[in-house]
Design a protein around this motif. Structure first.
Motif, PDB file in Angstrom:
ATOM      1  N   ALA A  32       0.835  -1.212   0.000  1.00 29.19           N
ATOM      2  CA  ALA A  32       0.000   0.000   0.000  1.00 29.19           C
ATOM      3  C   ALA A  32       0.863   1.252   0.000  1.00 29.19           C
ATOM      4  CB  ALA A  32      -0.935  -0.012   1.203  1.00 29.19           C
ATOM      5  N   GLY A  33       1.952   1.238   0.757  1.00 30.79           N
ATOM      6  CA  GLY A  33       2.841   2.395   0.815  1.00 30.79           C
ATOM      7  C   GLY A  33       3.522   2.668  -0.514  1.00 30.79           C
ATOM      8  N   THR A  34       3.971   1.614  -1.167  1.00 32.52           N
ATOM      9  CA  THR A  34       4.607   1.774  -2.481  1.00 32.52           C
ATOM     10  C   THR A  34       3.612   2.344  -3.482  1.00 32.52           C
ATOM     11  OG1 THR A  34       6.113  -0.058  -2.034  1.00 32.52           O
ATOM     12  CG2 THR A  34       5.782   0.541  -4.352  1.00 32.52           C
ATOM     13  N   THR A  35       2.394   1.829  -3.449  1.00 32.91           N
ATOM     14  CA  THR A  35       1.353   2.314  -4.361  1.00 32.91           C
ATOM     15  C   THR A  35       1.039   3.783  -4.094  1.00 32.91           C
ATOM     16  OG1 THR A  35       0.421   0.096  -4.485  1.00 32.91           O
ATOM     17  CG2 THR A  35      -1.006   1.911  -5.168  1.00 32.91           C
ATOM     18  N   ALA A  36       0.834   4.134  -2.825  1.00 31.74           N
ATOM     19  CA  ALA A  36       0.508   5.526  -2.468  1.00 31.74           C
ATOM     20  C   ALA A  36       1.642   6.470  -2.863  1.00 31.74           C
ATOM     21  CB  ALA A  36       0.210   5.634  -0.978  1.00 31.74           C
ATOM     22  N   ALA A  37       2.880   6.081  -2.566  1.00 30.36           N
ATOM     23  CA  ALA A  37       4.012   6.946  -2.876  1.00 30.36           C
ATOM     24  C   ALA A  37       4.183   7.117  -4.389  1.00 30.36           C
ATOM     25  CB  ALA A  37       5.288   6.398  -2.255  1.00 30.36           C
ATOM     26  N   ALA A  38       4.027   6.027  -5.136  1.00 28.32           N
ATOM     27  CA  ALA A  38       4.161   6.114  -6.598  1.00 28.32           C
ATOM     28  C   ALA A  38       3.080   7.015  -7.191  1.00 28.32           C
ATOM     29  CB  ALA A  38       4.102   4.720  -7.221  1.00 28.32           C
ATOM     30  N   LEU A  39       1.850   6.842  -6.728  1.00 22.64           N
ATOM     31  CA  LEU A  39       0.759   7.702  -7.209  1.00 22.64           C
ATOM     32  C   LEU A  39       1.004   9.153  -6.811  1.00 22.64           C
ATOM     33  CD1 LEU A  39      -2.333   5.435  -6.455  1.00 22.64           C
ATOM     34  CD2 LEU A  39      -1.365   5.982  -8.713  1.00 22.64           C
ATOM     35  N   GLY A  40       1.500   9.367  -5.589  1.00 19.94           N
ATOM     36  CA  GLY A  40       1.792  10.721  -5.126  1.00 19.94           C
ATOM     37  C   GLY A  40       2.879  11.388  -5.944  1.00 19.94           C
ATOM     38  N   LEU A  41       3.951  10.661  -6.238  1.00 17.19           N
ATOM     39  CA  LEU A  41       5.022  11.221  -7.073  1.00 17.19           C
ATOM     40  C   LEU A  41       4.514  11.555  -8.468  1.00 17.19           C
ATOM     41  CD1 LEU A  41       8.020   8.951  -6.011  1.00 17.19           C
ATOM     42  CD2 LEU A  41       7.743  11.411  -5.557  1.00 17.19           C
ATOM     43  N   ALA A  42       3.699  10.666  -9.029  1.00 11.42           N
ATOM     44  CA  ALA A  42       3.151  10.919 -10.361  1.00 11.42           C
ATOM     45  C   ALA A  42       2.227  12.139 -10.351  1.00 11.42           C
ATOM     46  CB  ALA A  42       2.398   9.686 -10.864  1.00 11.42           C
ATOM     47  N   LEU A  43       1.378  12.240  -9.337  1.00  9.90           N
ATOM     48  CA  LEU A  43       0.440  13.356  -9.243  1.00  9.90           C
ATOM     49  C   LEU A  43       1.169  14.677  -9.051  1.00  9.90           C
ATOM     50  CD1 LEU A  43      -2.568  14.175  -9.079  1.00  9.90           C
ATOM     51  CD2 LEU A  43      -2.467  13.677  -6.623  1.00  9.90           C
ATOM     52  N   ALA A  44       2.082  14.724  -8.088  1.00  9.82           N
ATOM     53  CA  ALA A  44       2.830  15.959  -7.840  1.00  9.82           C
ATOM     54  C   ALA A  44       3.703  16.308  -9.048  1.00  9.82           C
ATOM     55  CB  ALA A  44       3.687  15.819  -6.589  1.00  9.82           C
ATOM     56  N   PRO A  79      -2.900  19.344  -7.299  1.00  9.76           N
ATOM     57  CA  PRO A  79      -2.257  18.030  -7.374  1.00  9.76           C
ATOM     58  C   PRO A  79      -0.931  17.951  -6.623  1.00  9.76           C
ATOM     59  CG  PRO A  79      -2.003  19.203  -9.438  1.00  9.76           C
ATOM     60  CD  PRO A  79      -2.957  19.997  -8.605  1.00  9.76           C
ATOM     61  N   ILE A  80      -0.231  19.051  -6.468  1.00 11.58           N
ATOM     62  CA  ILE A  80       1.049  19.002  -5.759  1.00 11.58           C
ATOM     63  C   ILE A  80       0.809  18.728  -4.272  1.00 11.58           C
ATOM     64  CG2 ILE A  80       3.161  20.268  -5.198  1.00 11.58           C
ATOM     65  CD1 ILE A  80       2.745  21.780  -7.903  1.00 11.58           C
ATOM     66  N   TYR A  81      -0.189  19.373  -3.701  1.00 12.71           N
ATOM     67  CA  TYR A  81      -0.538  19.105  -2.299  1.00 12.71           C
ATOM     68  C   TYR A  81      -1.003  17.666  -2.135  1.00 12.71           C
ATOM     69  CZ  TYR A  81      -0.793  24.258  -1.790  1.00 12.71           C
ATOM     70  OH  TYR A  81      -0.534  25.601  -1.775  1.00 12.71           O
ATOM     71  N   GLY A  82      -1.875  17.219  -3.027  1.00 12.88           N
ATOM     72  CA  GLY A  82      -2.361  15.845  -2.957  1.00 12.88           C
ATOM     73  C   GLY A  82      -1.230  14.846  -3.101  1.00 12.88           C
ATOM     74  N   GLY A  83      -0.327  15.120  -4.022  1.00  7.49           N
ATOM     75  CA  GLY A  83       0.825  14.247  -4.200  1.00  7.49           C
ATOM     76  C   GLY A  83       1.700  14.206  -2.965  1.00  7.49           C
ATOM     77  N   GLY A  84       1.885  15.352  -2.329  1.00  8.59           N
ATOM     78  CA  GLY A  84       2.682  15.403  -1.109  1.00  8.59           C
ATOM     79  C   GLY A  84       2.080  14.567   0.009  1.00  8.59           C
ATOM     80  N   VAL A  85       0.766  14.626   0.143  1.00  7.67           N
ATOM     81  CA  VAL A  85       0.095  13.823   1.175  1.00  7.67           C
ATOM     82  C   VAL A  85       0.217  12.335   0.839  1.00  7.67           C
ATOM     83  CG1 VAL A  85      -2.136  13.264   2.217  1.00  7.67           C
ATOM     84  CG2 VAL A  85      -1.454  15.652   1.932  1.00  7.67           C
ATOM     85  N   LEU A  86       0.065  11.977  -0.421  1.00  8.14           N
ATOM     86  CA  LEU A  86       0.179  10.564  -0.798  1.00  8.14           C
ATOM     87  C   LEU A  86       1.593  10.023  -0.579  1.00  8.14           C
ATOM     88  CD1 LEU A  86      -2.013  10.359  -4.028  1.00  8.14           C
ATOM     89  CD2 LEU A  86      -2.435   9.219  -1.829  1.00  8.14           C
ATOM     90  N   VAL A  87       2.606  10.815  -0.885  1.00 10.14           N
ATOM     91  CA  VAL A  87       3.984  10.380  -0.646  1.00 10.14           C
ATOM     92  C   VAL A  87       4.219  10.208   0.856  1.00 10.14           C
ATOM     93  CG1 VAL A  87       6.426  11.048  -0.808  1.00 10.14           C
ATOM     94  CG2 VAL A  87       4.932  11.305  -2.792  1.00 10.14           C
ATOM     95  N   SER A  88       3.724  11.160   1.650  1.00 10.79           N
ATOM     96  CA  SER A  88       3.866  11.047   3.107  1.00 10.79           C
ATOM     97  C   SER A  88       3.120   9.827   3.635  1.00 10.79           C
ATOM     98  CB  SER A  88       3.339  12.312   3.789  1.00 10.79           C
ATOM     99  OG  SER A  88       4.160  13.409   3.477  1.00 10.79           O
ATOM    100  N   LEU A  89       1.937   9.576   3.097  1.00  7.33           N
ATOM    101  CA  LEU A  89       1.185   8.388   3.479  1.00  7.33           C
ATOM    102  C   LEU A  89       1.968   7.127   3.110  1.00  7.33           C
ATOM    103  CD1 LEU A  89      -1.368   6.945   4.496  1.00  7.33           C
ATOM    104  CD2 LEU A  89      -2.305   7.202   2.175  1.00  7.33           C
TER     105      LEU A  89
END
Length: 144
Positions: A32-44, A79-89
């Motif tokens: 789950a962490g890998t998925t969230a971080a990858a999506l966050g990096l892509a979004l940001a 999207p940058i804020y959302g990506g930051g939260v996803l990477v932190s998650l």
């Protein structure tokens, strides 16, 4: 800006120093962490690329910046804020459940920053109200 950096550092530090996830949960949290971080990096990353020269570290729009409504901004307003939260998650899920606390606080900070930023965007761009109505998601496409 200082609070944002402090919370990001807190997420990193707590993740490194606090107790790990229980062994029985580590595989699931790592996936789950890998998925969230990858999506966050892509979004940001998509948000940063689409802003181009209009990118600024401050929430107030840069002088001469244009309102972006295409690309990832057609799906989500910040999207940058959302990506930051996803990477932190993602980091929190990789490392420690205690890192979820500063991640949650970072989300609250970004919500407050978003509210202030949107006041400035409404003042600067006459079409921002219509854009906001068309794009109801604030941080993560199809979610929030």
């Amino acid at each position: 800006m200082v609070a944002q950096v402090a919370l990001i550092l807190a997420v990193l530090t707590v993740g490194l120093l606090a107790p790990d996830w229980p062994a029985s949960a580590r595989t699931a949290t790592a996936i789950a962490g890998t998925t969230a971080a990858a999506l966050g990096l892509a979004l940001a990353g998509a948000g940063i690329r689409h802003l181009g020269a209009s990118l600024t570290p401050f929430p107030a729009p840069a002088e001469g910046a244009e309102l972006r409504e295409g690309g990832v901004y057609a799906l989500v307003r910040h999207p940058i804020y959302g990506g930051g939260v996803l990477v932190s998650l993602g980091w929190s899920l990789w490392t420690s459940p205690w890192a979820l606390v500063p991640t949650f606080l970072l989300g609250i900070l970004f919500e407050g920053k978003r509210r202030r930023e949107e006041h400035w965007l409404l003042d600067r761009y006459p079409g921002y109200g219509a854009y906001r109505a068309r794009v109801p998601r604030r941080f993560i496409p199809y979610v929030i």
